[in-house]
Design a protein around this motif. Structure first.
Motif, PDB file in Angstrom:
ATOM      1  N   PRO A  45      49.733  45.238   5.333  1.00 44.85           N
ATOM      2  CA  PRO A  45      50.234  46.303   5.801  1.00 44.85           C
ATOM      3  C   PRO A  45      51.313  47.443   5.021  1.00 44.85           C
ATOM      4  O   PRO A  45      52.166  47.062   4.416  1.00 44.85           O
ATOM      5  N   MET A  70      43.437  39.170  14.988  1.00 48.99           N
ATOM      6  CA  MET A  70      43.860  40.212  14.127  1.00 48.99           C
ATOM      7  C   MET A  70      43.659  40.218  12.833  1.00 48.99           C
ATOM      8  O   MET A  70      42.921  39.044  12.280  1.00 48.99           O
ATOM      9  N   CYS A  71      43.876  41.024  11.932  1.00 53.71           N
ATOM     10  CA  CYS A  71      43.848  40.930  10.392  1.00 53.71           C
ATOM     11  C   CYS A  71      45.127  41.566   9.822  1.00 53.71           C
ATOM     12  O   CYS A  71      45.087  42.993   9.918  1.00 53.71           O
ATOM     13  N   GLY A  72      45.913  40.671   9.383  1.00 51.81           N
ATOM     14  CA  GLY A  72      47.248  41.443   8.632  1.00 51.81           C
ATOM     15  C   GLY A  72      47.367  41.071   7.370  1.00 51.81           C
ATOM     16  O   GLY A  72      48.328  41.575   6.868  1.00 51.81           O
ATOM     17  N   ARG A  73      46.525  40.476   6.621  1.00 50.07           N
ATOM     18  CA  ARG A  73      46.653  40.173   5.176  1.00 50.07           C
ATOM     19  C   ARG A  73      45.305  39.975   4.684  1.00 50.07           C
ATOM     20  O   ARG A  73      44.360  39.058   5.324  1.00 50.07           O
ATOM     21  N   GLU A 128      44.698  33.980   7.836  1.00 53.09           N
ATOM     22  CA  GLU A 128      44.980  34.080   9.290  1.00 53.09           C
ATOM     23  C   GLU A 128      45.868  32.758   9.400  1.00 53.09           C
ATOM     24  O   GLU A 128      45.929  31.909   8.666  1.00 53.09           O
ATOM     25  N   ILE A 184      47.967  48.724  12.216  1.00 59.47           N
ATOM     26  CA  ILE A 184      47.031  48.044  11.347  1.00 59.47           C
ATOM     27  C   ILE A 184      45.756  47.940  11.601  1.00 59.47           C
ATOM     28  O   ILE A 184      44.568  47.540  11.033  1.00 59.47           O
ATOM     29  N   ASN A 185      45.813  47.364  13.006  1.00 61.56           N
ATOM     30  CA  ASN A 185      44.199  46.903  13.687  1.00 61.56           C
ATOM     31  C   ASN A 185      44.055  47.664  14.951  1.00 61.56           C
ATOM     32  O   ASN A 185      44.663  48.392  15.483  1.00 61.56           O
TER      33      ASN A 185
END
Length: 251
Positions: free
Chosen positions: A34, A1-4, A103, A72-73
């Motif tokens: 996000p 994922m990509c959260g930051r 990550e 967000i993804n």
């Protein structure tokens, strides 16, 4: 994922890399999270334009965003068929500029954050989607999401998912929703080479979104170790040595 992620590359360099006609002057951001503003590049009337959207896509058909999951993804493998992303894949594709992303890898001592960035250069283009949600009481809001895919050998040492990274030769086709249909566009979403990125373990300061400064990218190891795609940790000063195949560079 990509959260930051982070966008610390100077505005003029970002503009040159993406080729948009606007001249935004934005400050460096070291810890974009996000729901915060997210820079995107999209095609408007045949030209690339710079925009800001809220990170967390809200499809136009949603009636109450407060009861809708924060997107967000979007999974590249299924986005074209999912109701939440289907229209955006056809009509609202974009690029997301980033200097790198973060990550977390699970360890016996907890989650270790990594700063992941290009081995050469200082800018990435993530494949993204955007949409406009219209408030029944008036006002519109543009929102966006980042496409992810199964990690390549590099990223699999940290997480099983990673952002989709596009190279400049794919920009035109990805953004051209008028002439490039969704099937052809989705073929552009391919893993990057295993040595394209490097990953540095960093301070857990990045865990808090209020920490938005260069120290969040400070190496956690006193020797500034860099994680390679073969799972080995090597001194940072040798991290870009392409001649030593035993130390190829490791979202």
């Amino acid at each position: 994922m990509c959260g930051r992620l982070a966008l610390t590359t100077p505005p003029d360099a970002v503009r040159t890399f993406f080729g948009y006609i606007d001249r935004p002057n934005f400050p460096p951001r070291f810890n974009i999270a996000p729901t915060q503003p997210l820079a995107i590049v999209r095609r408007d009337h045949g030209q690339r334009r710079f925009h800001l959207v809220r990170w967390g896509l809200i499809p136009s058909w949603v009636k109450d965003p407060s009861s809708f999951t924060l997107l967000i993804n979007a999974r590249a493998e299924t986005a074209a068929e999912k109701p939440s992303f289907r229209a955006a894949v056809r009509h609202h594709r974009c690029l997301v500029p980033a200097s790198g992303f973060y990550e977390w890898r699970r360890t016996p001592d907890g989650k270790q954050p990594f700063w992941i960035h290009p081995a050469d250069g200082d800018i990435l283009a993530f494949a993204g989607l955007w949409d406009t949600w219209c408030d029944p009481d008036g006002g519109d809001i543009d929102t966006g999401a980042i496409l992810t895919m199964q990690s390549n050998r590099m990223m699999s040492e940290i997480h099983h998912r990673m952002p989709v990274i596009l190279k400049p030769d794919a920009f035109d086709d990805w953004l051209d929703t008028a002439n490039v249909d969704r099937r052809e566009a989705m073929k552009l979403l391919q893993p990057v080479e295993d040595d394209f990125l490097v990953a540095t373990p960093v301070s857990t300061r990045v865990n808090k979104v209020v920490n938005d400064d260069p120290d969040v990218q400070r190496p956690a190891d006193p020797d500034e170790l860099v994680l390679r795609h073969d799972g080995r940790a090597t001194p940072k000063e040798t991290g870009r040595d392409r001649e030593d195949t035993s130390q190829l560079d490791l979202f």
